[in-house]
Design a protein around this motif. Sequence first.
Motif, PDB file in Angstrom:
ATOM      1  N   LYS A   1     -28.488  52.411  44.431  1.00 59.07           N
ATOM      2  CA  LYS A   1     -29.673  52.290  43.571  1.00 59.07           C
ATOM      3  C   LYS A   1     -29.806  53.519  42.677  1.00 59.07           C
ATOM      4  N   THR A   2     -29.514  54.682  43.253  1.00 54.17           N
ATOM      5  CA  THR A   2     -29.602  55.920  42.479  1.00 54.17           C
ATOM      6  C   THR A   2     -28.559  55.953  41.372  1.00 54.17           C
ATOM      7  N   ALA A   3     -27.343  55.523  41.682  1.00 52.75           N
ATOM      8  CA  ALA A   3     -26.240  55.608  40.720  1.00 52.75           C
ATOM      9  C   ALA A   3     -26.273  54.514  39.663  1.00 52.75           C
ATOM     10  N   PHE A   4     -26.681  53.302  40.053  1.00 48.89           N
ATOM     11  CA  PHE A   4     -26.560  52.165  39.122  1.00 48.89           C
ATOM     12  C   PHE A   4     -27.884  51.666  38.571  1.00 48.89           C
ATOM     13  N   CYS A   5     -29.012  52.196  39.066  1.00 52.01           N
ATOM     14  CA  CYS A   5     -30.304  51.722  38.578  1.00 52.01           C
ATOM     15  C   CYS A   5     -31.111  52.790  37.877  1.00 52.01           C
ATOM     16  N   GLY A   6     -30.580  53.980  37.721  1.00 53.12           N
ATOM     17  CA  GLY A   6     -31.317  55.037  37.047  1.00 53.12           C
ATOM     18  C   GLY A   6     -31.711  56.126  38.009  1.00 53.12           C
ATOM     19  N   GLU A   7     -31.902  57.325  37.506  1.00 55.93           N
ATOM     20  CA  GLU A   7     -32.059  58.495  38.332  1.00 55.93           C
ATOM     21  C   GLU A   7     -33.292  58.477  39.208  1.00 55.93           C
ATOM     22  N   ASN A   8     -34.330  57.758  38.833  1.00 52.42           N
ATOM     23  CA  ASN A   8     -35.550  57.782  39.623  1.00 52.42           C
ATOM     24  C   ASN A   8     -35.720  56.534  40.492  1.00 52.42           C
ATOM     25  N   ALA A   9     -34.694  55.650  40.454  1.00 46.78           N
ATOM     26  CA  ALA A   9     -34.837  54.357  41.128  1.00 46.78           C
ATOM     27  C   ALA A   9     -34.966  54.480  42.622  1.00 46.78           C
ATOM     28  N   ALA A  10     -34.307  55.480  43.222  1.00 45.81           N
ATOM     29  CA  ALA A  10     -34.304  55.578  44.680  1.00 45.81           C
ATOM     30  C   ALA A  10     -35.349  56.556  45.186  1.00 45.81           C
TER      31      ALA A  10
ATOM     32  N   ARG B   1     -18.813  39.342  47.749  1.00 45.46           N
ATOM     33  CA  ARG B   1     -17.829  38.307  48.063  1.00 45.46           C
ATOM     34  C   ARG B   1     -16.465  38.753  47.540  1.00 45.46           C
ATOM     35  N   TYR B   2     -15.407  38.274  48.197  1.00 44.55           N
ATOM     36  CA  TYR B   2     -14.060  38.788  47.957  1.00 44.55           C
ATOM     37  C   TYR B   2     -13.264  37.924  46.993  1.00 44.55           C
ATOM     38  N   GLY B   3     -12.638  38.567  46.012  1.00 44.11           N
ATOM     39  CA  GLY B   3     -11.738  37.880  45.101  1.00 44.11           C
ATOM     40  C   GLY B   3     -10.294  38.125  45.513  1.00 44.11           C
ATOM     41  N   LEU B   4      -9.502  38.703  44.616  1.00 47.68           N
ATOM     42  CA  LEU B   4      -8.120  39.077  44.933  1.00 47.68           C
ATOM     43  C   LEU B   4      -8.056  40.599  45.024  1.00 47.68           C
ATOM     44  N   GLY B   5      -8.318  41.131  46.204  1.00 44.95           N
ATOM     45  CA  GLY B   5      -8.294  42.576  46.383  1.00 44.95           C
ATOM     46  C   GLY B   5      -9.496  43.295  45.813  1.00 44.95           C
ATOM     47  N   THR B   6     -10.547  42.563  45.484  1.00 43.49           N
ATOM     48  CA  THR B   6     -11.755  43.143  44.896  1.00 43.49           C
ATOM     49  C   THR B   6     -12.989  42.434  45.428  1.00 43.49           C
ATOM     50  N   TRP B   7     -14.008  43.225  45.773  1.00 49.43           N
ATOM     51  CA  TRP B   7     -15.304  42.665  46.137  1.00 49.43           C
ATOM     52  C   TRP B   7     -16.158  42.542  44.875  1.00 49.43           C
ATOM     53  N   VAL B   8     -16.887  41.439  44.775  1.00 55.15           N
ATOM     54  CA  VAL B   8     -17.777  41.166  43.651  1.00 55.15           C
ATOM     55  C   VAL B   8     -19.204  41.162  44.188  1.00 55.15           C
ATOM     56  N   GLN B   9     -20.076  41.978  43.608  1.00 55.62           N
ATOM     57  CA  GLN B   9     -21.415  42.115  44.146  1.00 55.62           C
ATOM     58  C   GLN B   9     -22.471  42.101  43.045  1.00 55.62           C
ATOM     59  N   ASP B  10     -23.540  41.367  43.274  1.00 56.58           N
ATOM     60  CA  ASP B  10     -24.671  41.330  42.355  1.00 56.58           C
ATOM     61  C   ASP B  10     -25.744  42.256  42.915  1.00 56.58           C
ATOM     62  N   LEU B  11     -25.838  43.460  42.355  1.00 53.59           N
ATOM     63  CA  LEU B  11     -26.837  44.413  42.836  1.00 53.59           C
ATOM     64  C   LEU B  11     -28.255  43.965  42.529  1.00 53.59           C
ATOM     65  N   ASN B  12     -28.423  43.141  41.499  1.00 51.20           N
ATOM     66  CA  ASN B  12     -29.758  42.622  41.203  1.00 51.20           C
ATOM     67  C   ASN B  12     -30.298  41.832  42.394  1.00 51.20           C
ATOM     68  N   GLN B  13     -29.415  41.055  43.004  1.00 52.13           N
ATOM     69  CA  GLN B  13     -29.809  40.231  44.137  1.00 52.13           C
ATOM     70  C   GLN B  13     -30.089  41.097  45.360  1.00 52.13           C
ATOM     71  N   ARG B  14     -29.309  42.146  45.513  1.00 47.96           N
ATOM     72  CA  ARG B  14     -29.429  42.989  46.704  1.00 47.96           C
ATOM     73  C   ARG B  14     -30.496  44.069  46.561  1.00 47.96           C
ATOM     74  N   LEU B  15     -30.542  44.713  45.388  1.00 43.61           N
ATOM     75  CA  LEU B  15     -31.417  45.862  45.191  1.00 43.61           C
ATOM     76  C   LEU B  15     -32.547  45.613  44.203  1.00 43.61           C
ATOM     77  N   GLY B  16     -32.439  44.515  43.446  1.00 45.53           N
ATOM     78  CA  GLY B  16     -33.429  44.251  42.418  1.00 45.53           C
ATOM     79  C   GLY B  16     -33.112  44.928  41.098  1.00 45.53           C
ATOM     80  N   CYS B  17     -31.920  45.522  40.992  1.00 46.39           N
ATOM     81  CA  CYS B  17     -31.489  46.201  39.763  1.00 46.39           C
ATOM     82  C   CYS B  17     -30.005  46.503  39.873  1.00 46.39           C
ATOM     83  N   GLY B  18     -29.398  46.905  38.754  1.00 41.53           N
ATOM     84  CA  GLY B  18     -28.021  47.372  38.791  1.00 41.53           C
ATOM     85  C   GLY B  18     -26.974  46.420  38.275  1.00 41.53           C
ATOM     86  N   GLY B  19     -27.265  45.118  38.243  1.00 43.49           N
ATOM     87  CA  GLY B  19     -26.306  44.164  37.708  1.00 43.49           C
ATOM     88  C   GLY B  19     -25.088  43.953  38.590  1.00 43.49           C
ATOM     89  N   THR B  20     -24.033  43.395  38.011  1.00 40.41           N
ATOM     90  CA  THR B  20     -22.792  43.117  38.730  1.00 40.41           C
ATOM     91  C   THR B  20     -21.941  44.372  38.842  1.00 40.41           C
TER      92      THR B  20
END
Length: 426
Positions: free
Chosen positions: A416-425, A346-365
Amino acid sequence: MNESATETHKDTTVLGGGRGRGLRVFRRVGGTAALAAALLTGVATSGAAAADSKPASAGQDRPELQKAIQAFVDSGLAAGMQIRVNDERGEWAGSAGVRKLGASAKPPTNGRFRIGSTTKNFVATLVLQLVDAGELKLDAPVAGYLPQFKLNPDITVRMLLQHTSGLIDYTYDVDTEGKPVQGIPWQGKDWVAKRFHTYTDEELVRLSLSKGPKFAPGERWSYSNTNYVLAKLLIEKVTGSYEREMKQRILQPLKLSRTELPGTRTDIRGPYAHAYYRYEDAPGQWKVIDVTRQNPTWISAAGDMISTTKDLQMFFSALNNGKLVSAKLLAEMRKPHPESAALYGRYGLGTWVQDLNQRLGCGGTVYNHNGSNNGYAALMYSTPDGSKTLTASITSGDADADVAKEFPKALDNLLKTAFCGENAAS
């Protein structure tokens, strides 16, 4: 990027961005799939080149990241891709694919590229710096600063950055009844014919205004490049120079020496990978041309900047760890509008805010602003404290990939690879 889930009526699939809006969408043109505004189809290069022999992590091997970017190339999404990841393991840079079609050299990991709508994050940051300095007011009417356009007095500075002004996008949009509103040539044969044409910012804004508003200010959310052209003019009005302020307030303090505002210049200086554009020249007749050289005035401050993965990393990390704007305004930047749901959050002021936990099951905001223009695409992600970042460049090639299917899959795998750990993907 027109990333609102509410606007799928004008595009087959919203990927989140486009027309200088970050990786946008798949549109159907004459029954064929066309990529609206940038990440065109890439070339599937079997066994494409691996990362530079000495990545930025001083020899550290990151095969999981290399595999993730190779997937973009193998799927046909990219002729070439370069990436940079900074995390608890240090910094790693790599590339896949080719620098130029018909050649074997891989893209340089220090290469420059057109960042498309990622430019909007720089512009929003600069506007908020002027708010911090007392030179602008976030909720002041834009008409008070730019009276020549006779804007609706209810449109505020905040609405420009948030895409809630109701102004029609001067590239392509739909009106209040959902009917297409055509602006400047921004894709296909028409864009190819005018890719070296120079547009003025005033011309682009007045074209938008001539189409009438899409909705009343603040009533809804709708991604519009017009907002950020006006933001540039706003900066010029209160400071005298958009380019000077960008350099003095952001580029020079952060030593972003490879980031440029090209103006009308059509070339890219320094090392770079070539980008290509596939379009239908006549019914059933497709052509591919090199679009590395193009006049970026068609997208202006909504998507014209040139940068590198390193400079984007330095900028976005600094922004998110509080070095560029006050804590109060950084919080405002991160407040998402509820109607702006899309692939990138979702869009703020020139920035997208995303919850990777909701999308990928890991990774946080994560925060991000991806971008594209014809032939190029950029990725820019960061954790809230700026300690973990991913920045990348994608250059398109000559393959007719199924972008609507392949891009979300490849992007999720990379995140998922970058934000959830090297073996996540794996």
